[in-house]
Design a protein around this motif. Structure first.
Motif, PDB file in Angstrom:
ATOM      1  N   GLU A 147      16.476   9.567   6.772  1.00  0.00           N
ATOM      2  CA  GLU A 147      15.153  10.176   6.589  1.00  0.00           C
ATOM      3  C   GLU A 147      14.066   9.113   6.487  1.00  0.00           C
ATOM      4  OE1 GLU A 147      15.384  12.666   3.160  1.00  0.00           O
ATOM      5  OE2 GLU A 147      16.864  14.012   4.073  1.00  0.00           O
ATOM      6  N   MET A 148      14.338   8.046   5.751  1.00  0.00           N
ATOM      7  CA  MET A 148      13.354   6.975   5.601  1.00  0.00           C
ATOM      8  C   MET A 148      13.084   6.285   6.935  1.00  0.00           C
ATOM      9  SD  MET A 148      14.609   5.447   1.937  1.00  0.00           S
ATOM     10  CE  MET A 148      13.292   4.280   1.696  1.00  0.00           C
ATOM     11  N   LEU A 149      14.132   6.098   7.734  1.00  0.00           N
ATOM     12  CA  LEU A 149      13.957   5.487   9.050  1.00  0.00           C
ATOM     13  C   LEU A 149      13.138   6.393   9.970  1.00  0.00           C
ATOM     14  CD1 LEU A 149      17.469   3.914   9.665  1.00  0.00           C
ATOM     15  CD2 LEU A 149      15.311   2.703   9.345  1.00  0.00           C
ATOM     16  N   GLU A 150      13.378   7.703   9.902  1.00  0.00           N
ATOM     17  CA  GLU A 150      12.616   8.639  10.722  1.00  0.00           C
ATOM     18  C   GLU A 150      11.135   8.611  10.343  1.00  0.00           C
ATOM     19  OE1 GLU A 150      13.588  10.287  13.383  1.00  0.00           O
ATOM     20  OE2 GLU A 150      15.622   9.546  13.183  1.00  0.00           O
ATOM     21  N   GLU A 151      10.845   8.548   9.043  1.00  0.00           N
ATOM     22  CA  GLU A 151       9.460   8.456   8.585  1.00  0.00           C
ATOM     23  C   GLU A 151       8.812   7.165   9.082  1.00  0.00           C
ATOM     24  OE1 GLU A 151       9.386   8.848   4.348  1.00  0.00           O
ATOM     25  OE2 GLU A 151      10.183  10.895   4.396  1.00  0.00           O
ATOM     26  N   ALA A 152       9.546   6.074   9.021  1.00  0.00           N
ATOM     27  CA  ALA A 152       9.014   4.794   9.496  1.00  0.00           C
ATOM     28  C   ALA A 152       8.775   4.836  11.002  1.00  0.00           C
ATOM     29  CB  ALA A 152       9.968   3.662   9.134  1.00  0.00           C
ATOM     30  N   LYS A 153       9.663   5.512  11.741  1.00  0.00           N
ATOM     31  CA  LYS A 153       9.481   5.646  13.186  1.00  0.00           C
ATOM     32  C   LYS A 153       8.229   6.449  13.497  1.00  0.00           C
ATOM     33  CE  LYS A 153      13.036   7.162  15.448  1.00  0.00           C
ATOM     34  NZ  LYS A 153      14.339   7.612  15.958  1.00  0.00           N
ATOM     35  N   GLU A 154       7.973   7.510  12.729  1.00  0.00           N
ATOM     36  CA  GLU A 154       6.770   8.312  12.949  1.00  0.00           C
ATOM     37  C   GLU A 154       5.520   7.483  12.691  1.00  0.00           C
ATOM     38  OE1 GLU A 154       7.061  11.766  10.498  1.00  0.00           O
ATOM     39  OE2 GLU A 154       8.829  12.525  11.555  1.00  0.00           O
ATOM     40  N   GLY A 155       5.556   6.643  11.677  1.00  0.00           N
ATOM     41  CA  GLY A 155       4.418   5.786  11.377  1.00  0.00           C
ATOM     42  C   GLY A 155       4.186   4.726  12.431  1.00  0.00           C
ATOM     43  N   THR A 156       5.247   4.269  13.063  1.00  0.00           N
ATOM     44  CA  THR A 156       5.142   3.234  14.087  1.00  0.00           C
ATOM     45  C   THR A 156       4.712   3.819  15.423  1.00  0.00           C
ATOM     46  OG1 THR A 156       6.891   2.010  12.991  1.00  0.00           O
ATOM     47  CG2 THR A 156       6.401   1.358  15.225  1.00  0.00           C
ATOM     48  N   SER A 157       5.040   5.066  15.682  1.00  0.00           N
ATOM     49  CA  SER A 157       4.758   5.637  16.995  1.00  0.00           C
ATOM     50  C   SER A 157       3.333   6.141  17.139  1.00  0.00           C
ATOM     51  CB  SER A 157       5.737   6.781  17.280  1.00  0.00           C
ATOM     52  OG  SER A 157       5.558   7.814  16.346  1.00  0.00           O
ATOM     53  N   ASP A 158       2.456   5.881  16.172  1.00  0.00           N
ATOM     54  CA  ASP A 158       1.060   6.307  16.259  1.00  0.00           C
ATOM     55  C   ASP A 158       0.215   5.378  17.122  1.00  0.00           C
ATOM     56  OD1 ASP A 158       1.481   8.469  14.656  1.00  0.00           O
ATOM     57  OD2 ASP A 158       0.899   7.447  12.811  1.00  0.00           O
TER      58      ASP A 158
END
Length: 128
Positions: free
Chosen positions: A85-96
């Motif tokens: 879950e933490m990795l998915e959140e970090a991926k969402e933040g990076t894909s902006d």
């Protein structure tokens, strides 16, 4: 004779104030484009690292495995699901970042660095 022509041509160049402003604006824009391209490359690399970490976690066999997750200088052990879950959140933040490549202005939340970014996820290491 060629040296005389070059010297005369160099002396005859007059740059108006407006032309100098355009030159300066072009230089600033070129510099900004270079910085943004570098930032996009860094973000792509971070996103690829996050995707690789997600794949490694999915391949882990042990469900009760505690996975060290690095936040700043500290490793915190989480379950496989929490780390995912933490990795998915970090991926969402990076894909902006794609708004930069479309020439749009990004909001502050899209351009500021992540405070809690996982630098390494090490499955199968000792439990903390």
């Amino acid at each position: 004779m060629a040296a005389t022509m070059k010297k005369a041509a160099a002396e005859d160049v007059n740059v108006t104030f407006e032309d100098q402003q355009k030159i300066n604006k072009f230089a600033r824009n070129t510099s900004r484009i270079t910085e943004l391209k570098e930032e996009i490359e860094v973000k792509k690399k971070q996103l690829q690292n996050l995707e690789d970490a997600c794949e490694d976690i999915m391949l882990a066999d042990d469900d009760c495995l505690m996975i060290p997750y690095q936040i700043g200088d500290v490793f915190i052990s989480h379950s496989q699901e929490e780390t995912q879950e933490m990795l998915e959140e970090a991926k969402e933040g990076t894909s902006d970042v794609p708004c930069i490549s479309r020439g749009q202005r990004c909001s502050e939340s899209q351009t500021r660095p992540l405070l809690a970014f996982p630098l390494r996820v090490v499955p199968g290491t000792s439990r903390l």
